[in-house]
Scaffold this active site. Structure first.
Site, PDB file in Angstrom:
ATOM      1  N   HIS A   1       0.943 -11.587   2.248  1.00 34.62           N
ATOM      2  CA  HIS A   1      -0.110 -10.914   1.487  1.00 34.62           C
ATOM      3  C   HIS A   1      -0.863 -11.861   0.547  1.00 34.62           C
ATOM      4  CE1 HIS A   1      -1.182  -6.576   0.171  1.00 34.62           C
ATOM      5  NE2 HIS A   1      -2.222  -7.367  -0.029  1.00 34.62           N
TER       6      HIS A   1
ATOM      7  N   TYR B   1       0.811  -1.216   0.000  1.00 32.04           N
ATOM      8  CA  TYR B   1       0.000   0.000   0.000  1.00 32.04           C
ATOM      9  C   TYR B   1       0.847   1.269   0.000  1.00 32.04           C
ATOM     10  CZ  TYR B   1      -3.628  -3.261   1.749  1.00 32.04           C
ATOM     11  OH  TYR B   1      -4.495  -4.305   1.938  1.00 32.04           O
TER      12      TYR B   1
END
Length: 288
Positions: free
Chosen positions: A115, A50
């Site tokens: 992730h 992010y």
């Protein structure tokens, strides 16, 4: 009753509603984190991918400094994630250290996730060993996975040197993507579900079932969707950069959908993803 706090298999507790900051620009992330904490959030979910870890941690740190007697670090649950290109023992060790450096002003990380499973057996295994070592160091409190399908979870749980089970599996879940196989397997193995994109990225806010329930309970469609996940015992991660929407999302814990209405929403399941779906990523022997 809706639980506002979920107990993990590690013994730690995690707030059932967290703020997701995917696609939140760095110059916005710090302020929305502070605003969320002021509104009552105690759980922020970021990731290396992010590109806003530092800003989120700065927001947490500044909120603590606003009133140190009341605003405590131990009351905030901060999550980040190791992306696929850092899979493997050595790369994951370095990535963990990078995230810890970005979080230095808040002292430690509450949860680090892989992730996705998108690499191979050797690298996934090496990453998990590095994550286990990070927990033993005390600077990371919990570890888990994201976007793992049942086959990936089975692989992880079969590691001969497994000493720490995943605390959570974070996957996209909402009434149109119920993932019953994953949720049932996680329940059997005491792995909590974290639902990302629980608001379906706004794509279903005009659904007739949702509108009907919104009127029945005098709640917003977003609150109905969040309550559906919360009613199932999931941790939810609604995303917003609009401060006025922060508190209404938290209020999704203040009521309870009936079993009948939950069942109505359950009928909407049709495998509708709103983005990627690494839960389908093949294991090594499936690539041959």
């Amino acid at each position: 009753m809706i639980s506002e706090i979920i107990k993990l298999n590690s013994g730690h507790e995690i707030p059932a509603v967290g703020l997701g900051v995917y696609l939140t620009p760095p110059n916005v992330a710090e302020n929305i984190t502070i605003e969320a904490l002021r509104a009552g959030y105690r759980h922020i979910d970021s990731a290396q991918y992010y590109r806003n870890e530092h800003e989120v941690c700065e927001g947490i740190s500044k909120w603590i400094k606003e009133d140190p007697s009341k605003n405590k670090r131990e009351d905030v649950f901060y999550t980040t994630k190791i992306f696929d290109d850092n899979h493997g023992y050595e790369l994951t060790k370095k990535a963990i250290n990078v995230s810890l450096e970005r979080a230095k002003d808040i002292g430690y990380i509450d949860l680090i996730l892989m992730h996705s499973p998108q690499s191979d057996y050797e690298r996934r295994h090496g990453s998990w060993i590095a994550l286990q070592e990070a927990v033993k160091s005390g600077l990371v409190k919990n570890i888990g996975v994201s976007n793992y399908g049942v086959k990936h979870l089975k692989e992880l749980l079969s590691y001969s040197d497994l000493t720490i089970k995943p605390a959570v599996n974070q996957v996209e879940i909402h009434p149109w993507l119920a993932r019953k196989d994953i949720t049932e397997y996680c329940k059997e193995n005491d792995i909590k579900i974290e639902a990302y994109s629980p608001l379906v990225k706004g794509l279903k806010m005009n659904d007739e079932h949702l509108i009907s329930l919104s009127k029945k309970y005098n709640k917003t469609p977003a609150q109905i969707l969040l309550n559906w996940s919360l009613s199932k015992g999931y941790i939810v991660l609604p995303k917003t950069v609009t401060p006025s929407r922060l508190f209404p999302n938290l209020e999704a814990t203040s009521f309870q959908l009936s079993d009948e209405d939950i069942a109505t929403l359950d009928t909407l399941d049709k495998y509708m993803t709103t983005g990627w779906d690494p839960t389908t990523y093949p294991l090594d022997d499936e690539k041959k």
